[in-house]
Design a protein around this motif. Structure first.
Motif, PDB file in Angstrom:
ATOM      1  N   GLU A   1       0.857  -1.182   0.000  1.00 29.48           N
ATOM      2  CA  GLU A   1       0.000   0.000   0.000  1.00 29.48           C
ATOM      3  C   GLU A   1       0.895   1.236   0.000  1.00 29.48           C
ATOM      4  N   SER A   2       0.362   2.333  -0.487  1.00 26.46           N
ATOM      5  CA  SER A   2       1.149   3.558  -0.564  1.00 26.46           C
ATOM      6  C   SER A   2       0.365   4.748  -0.025  1.00 26.46           C
ATOM      7  N   VAL A   3       1.116   5.756   0.368  1.00 31.62           N
ATOM      8  CA  VAL A   3       0.550   7.017   0.854  1.00 31.62           C
ATOM      9  C   VAL A   3       1.226   8.138   0.079  1.00 31.62           C
ATOM     10  N   LYS A   4       0.443   9.112  -0.357  1.00 36.27           N
ATOM     11  CA  LYS A   4       1.003  10.246  -1.080  1.00 36.27           C
ATOM     12  C   LYS A   4       1.184  11.431  -0.133  1.00 36.27           C
ATOM     13  N   VAL A   5       2.306  12.122  -0.312  1.00 38.37           N
ATOM     14  CA  VAL A   5       2.623  13.264   0.544  1.00 38.37           C
ATOM     15  C   VAL A   5       3.250  14.356  -0.321  1.00 38.37           C
ATOM     16  N   VAL A   6       2.951  15.593   0.009  1.00 40.79           N
ATOM     17  CA  VAL A   6       3.530  16.729  -0.714  1.00 40.79           C
ATOM     18  C   VAL A   6       4.935  16.992  -0.176  1.00 40.79           C
TER      19      VAL A   6
ATOM     20  N   SER B   1      20.163  17.613 -11.687  1.00 35.21           N
ATOM     21  CA  SER B   1      18.912  17.041 -11.191  1.00 35.21           C
ATOM     22  C   SER B   1      18.370  17.858 -10.027  1.00 35.21           C
ATOM     23  N   VAL B   2      17.049  17.763  -9.842  1.00 35.35           N
ATOM     24  CA  VAL B   2      16.372  18.317  -8.676  1.00 35.35           C
ATOM     25  C   VAL B   2      15.561  17.179  -8.070  1.00 35.35           C
ATOM     26  N   THR B   3      15.849  16.834  -6.823  1.00 34.20           N
ATOM     27  CA  THR B   3      15.159  15.740  -6.149  1.00 34.20           C
ATOM     28  C   THR B   3      14.308  16.307  -5.018  1.00 34.20           C
ATOM     29  N   TYR B   4      13.036  15.881  -4.988  1.00 42.18           N
ATOM     30  CA  TYR B   4      12.129  16.368  -3.958  1.00 42.18           C
ATOM     31  C   TYR B   4      12.060  15.367  -2.802  1.00 42.18           C
ATOM     32  N   LEU B   5      12.033  15.892  -1.586  1.00 40.74           N
ATOM     33  CA  LEU B   5      12.083  15.074  -0.376  1.00 40.74           C
ATOM     34  C   LEU B   5      10.962  15.477   0.572  1.00 40.74           C
ATOM     35  N   SER B   6      10.717  14.617   1.553  1.00 38.38           N
ATOM     36  CA  SER B   6       9.686  14.904   2.545  1.00 38.38           C
ATOM     37  C   SER B   6      10.236  14.697   3.955  1.00 38.38           C
TER      38      SER B   6
ATOM     39  N   GLU C   1       6.450   9.282   9.132  1.00 31.04           N
ATOM     40  CA  GLU C   1       5.036   9.176   9.489  1.00 31.04           C
ATOM     41  C   GLU C   1       4.212   8.592   8.344  1.00 31.04           C
ATOM     42  N   SER C   2       4.508   9.026   7.132  1.00 37.48           N
ATOM     43  CA  SER C   2       3.767   8.532   5.969  1.00 37.48           C
ATOM     44  C   SER C   2       4.043   7.053   5.722  1.00 37.48           C
ATOM     45  N   TYR C   3       5.293   6.632   5.936  1.00 39.18           N
ATOM     46  CA  TYR C   3       5.631   5.222   5.740  1.00 39.18           C
ATOM     47  C   TYR C   3       4.931   4.345   6.771  1.00 39.18           C
ATOM     48  N   GLN C   4       4.852   4.813   8.000  1.00 42.56           N
ATOM     49  CA  GLN C   4       4.134   4.062   9.030  1.00 42.56           C
ATOM     50  C   GLN C   4       2.647   3.932   8.691  1.00 42.56           C
TER      51      GLN C   4
ATOM     52  N   GLU D   1       5.042   9.396  -3.717  1.00 43.22           N
ATOM     53  CA  GLU D   1       4.324   8.169  -3.354  1.00 43.22           C
ATOM     54  C   GLU D   1       5.237   7.310  -2.484  1.00 43.22           C
ATOM     55  N   ILE D   2       4.826   7.110  -1.243  1.00 43.46           N
ATOM     56  CA  ILE D   2       5.613   6.337  -0.278  1.00 43.46           C
ATOM     57  C   ILE D   2       4.953   4.985  -0.093  1.00 43.46           C
ATOM     58  N   GLU D   3       5.648   3.921  -0.471  1.00 46.11           N
ATOM     59  CA  GLU D   3       5.063   2.575  -0.518  1.00 46.11           C
ATOM     60  C   GLU D   3       5.655   1.668   0.551  1.00 46.11           C
TER      61      GLU D   3
END
Length: 257
Positions: free
Chosen positions: A56-61, A161-166, A171-174, A244-246
């Motif tokens: 399952e995955s959770v999306k986060v900005v 490159s530009v890499t986006y992080l959270s 918390e999202s992975y849990q 998308e964090i899976e």
């Protein structure tokens, strides 16, 4: 002769009553099977399970970013190429510091120097080229556009490159893990019902390594990020979308009849 016949009947009766399976055992704790040599074998069936996998995955900005710049130079000999590249890297670092980036957030992350060949003249070396990667981390998302515009205006001409992080990755992975466990329960329940079993408790669970490239664990200074805002002439458009964090797991459930 009569005694031998009675033994044969008893053996046949035992074997015929030994067809127990995971969901067919009537409260028993053992399964009896006839081996190939005619010897009876008793096997434990207490640990019969249904195994399922789930993801399952959770999306986060995203709220942070990392930028990789490239510094490229050419020269007639290897030493001159290295010296020129080093000077260019120093200029890039000073430029970034002038835009408000802390020195601790700047890293020379890769080096690559190669000869330049003239293949039309018997593989003759005509010079050397060198490329150095400069990684800038700990960038608040709202400053990415300003930093890109400011660095280009200051003379940096290669953005790799530009890499986006959270910073909310953990918390999202849990949350994704919890959703994966619930999904596994639904799958296992459906399989148990179809097989005429009663689903029991979880007896084993395994987590597979997730992709943590989007995980941000650093620290940034609000003072320096404000300096980056003031230094840039105009912000480039930045559209980070969502990450998308899976989470992936496998679960074993006990089953009974």
């Amino acid at each position: 002769m009569k005694k031998s016949r009675n033994i044969a009947i008893l053996t046949a009766a035992v074997i015929s009553g030994a067809a127990l399976t995971a969901c067919g055992a009537q409260g028993g704790t053992s399964q009896i099977q006839a081996g190939g040599n005619g010897v009876l074998q008793v096997q434990n069936v207490e640990n019969q399970v249904i195994s399922v996998s789930s993801s399952e995955s959770v999306k986060v900005v995203p709220d942070m970013a990392e930028i990789v710049y490239g510094v490229y130079t050419q020269a007639a000999d290897a030493k001159s190429c290295q010296d020129e590249n080093g000077k260019s890297v120093d200029q890039v670092v000073e430029t970034l510091k002038g835009l408000g980036i802390e020195e601790s957030s700047i890293q020379t992350s890769g080096y690559d120097m190669n000869p330049i060949y003239d293949w039309n003249n018997g593989q003759t070396i005509t010079g050397y080229e060198m490329n150095t990667m400069v990684t800038v981390s700990d960038i608040p998302l709202e400053n990415v556009g300003d930093l890109l515009s400011g660095s280009v205006s200051a003379g940096i001409n290669s953005v790799r490159s530009v890499t986006y992080l959270s910073s909310k990755y953990d918390e999202s992975y849990q949350e994704a893990l919890k959703k994966a466990v619930e999904s596994a329960k639904v799958k296992a329940q459906a399989m148990a019902e179809a097989g005429g079993c009663t689903l029991g408790q979880i007896v084993a669970m395994e987590e597979f390594g997730g992709n943590s490239q989007a995980r941000y664990t650093g620290y940034y200074s609000a003072k320096n990020s404000a300096a980056a805002d003031e230094s840039a002439s105009g912000a480039m458009a930045v559209m980070p979308g969502e990450l998308e964090i899976e989470a992936q797991i496998s679960v074993d459930f006990a089953v009974s009849k």
